[in-house]
Design an enzyme around this catalytic site. Structure first.
Site, PDB file in Angstrom:
ATOM      1  N   ASP A   7       0.860  -1.172   0.000  1.00 40.76           N
ATOM      2  CA  ASP A   7       0.000   0.000   0.000  1.00 40.76           C
ATOM      3  C   ASP A   7       0.907   1.235   0.000  1.00 40.76           C
ATOM      4  O   ASP A   7       2.090   1.155   0.349  1.00 40.76           O
ATOM      5  CB  ASP A   7      -0.879  -0.042   1.242  1.00 40.76           C
ATOM      6  N   GLU A   9      -0.251   5.033   0.969  1.00 38.90           N
ATOM      7  CA  GLU A   9      -0.509   6.001   2.038  1.00 38.90           C
ATOM      8  C   GLU A   9      -0.605   5.303   3.396  1.00 38.90           C
ATOM      9  O   GLU A   9      -1.267   4.284   3.535  1.00 38.90           O
ATOM     10  CB  GLU A   9      -1.794   6.769   1.748  1.00 38.90           C
TER      11      GLU A   9
END
Length: 200
Positions: A7, A9
């Site tokens: 991922d 953020e």
């Protein structure tokens, strides 16, 4: 062959919407996929607030230009890329993510796209595919990759659980407690060790 799927953020860079919420003085925009599992509902909420305040892409990109990777993130992904393949799978948008990729050494980023009006108003978005993180991992597996995934939010759980090895990183208490079987880490060194063990 292994590929690490991360991922963006909260894992490698600060949450863009939280940074913008603080810069714009709009606390409602701090809501993220850590809080709202339904991404379309979350984006409608965000776009409604932007329209209400007369804000568009230019203002968000100004905030993004001031965002740096989390301390240690660049070194972390450089180390992974020295030993195996890596892709960042994010529900962010090309217009948000591109400037950040330069600061991370240009790793591959799979994400979505915003549509904007001539005046810079964000008037919609196009998802690369539904359940993009899970389906991207499945696609990579279908062409011979063993996936190793890590993320921090509700929308990362699918790719984490579908992978050969999957981990939570700097997640919330709520998500950790609801998924006690998924190993969770707070430091890049710990996550790197777990990834290396999964590769071996």
């Amino acid at each position: 062959m292994n590929i690490v799927c991360l991922d963006l953020e909260g894992v490698l860079v600060p949450e863009i919407w939280i940074a913008f919420a603080e810069a714009a003085g709009i606390p409602e925009l701090k809501r993220t996929t850590r809080d709202e599992p339904d991404y379309n509902k979350l984006m409608k909420f965000r776009l409604d607030i932007l329209e209400k305040h007369g804000l568009g892409l230019k203002e968000i990109q100004k905030t993004i230009s001031e965002i740096d990777p989390l301390p240690g993130a660049r070194e972390f992904i450089d180390e992974i890329r020295s030993i195996t393949e890596l892709v960042i799978i994010s529900d962010t948008f090309t217009q948000f993510g591109k400037p950040l990729m330069a600061k991370l050494g240009y790793p591959t980023l799979f994400c979505n796209t915003l549509s904007t009006a001539p005046d810079g108003k964000i008037d919609g978005y196009t998802m690369r595919l539904q359940d993009s993180k899970l389906n991207t991992v499945k696609g990579l597996q279908s062409i011979g990759f063993d996936t190793i995934a890590a993320g921090d939010s509700f929308n990362d759980l699918g790719m984490i659980r579908a992978s050969k090895a999957g981990f939570l990183f700097r997640s919330t208490d709520e998500i950790r407690k609801a998924n006690p079987d998924i190993r969770s880490f707070e430091e890049y060194s710990e996550l790197l060790d777990a990834i290396k063990k999964a590769i071996d």
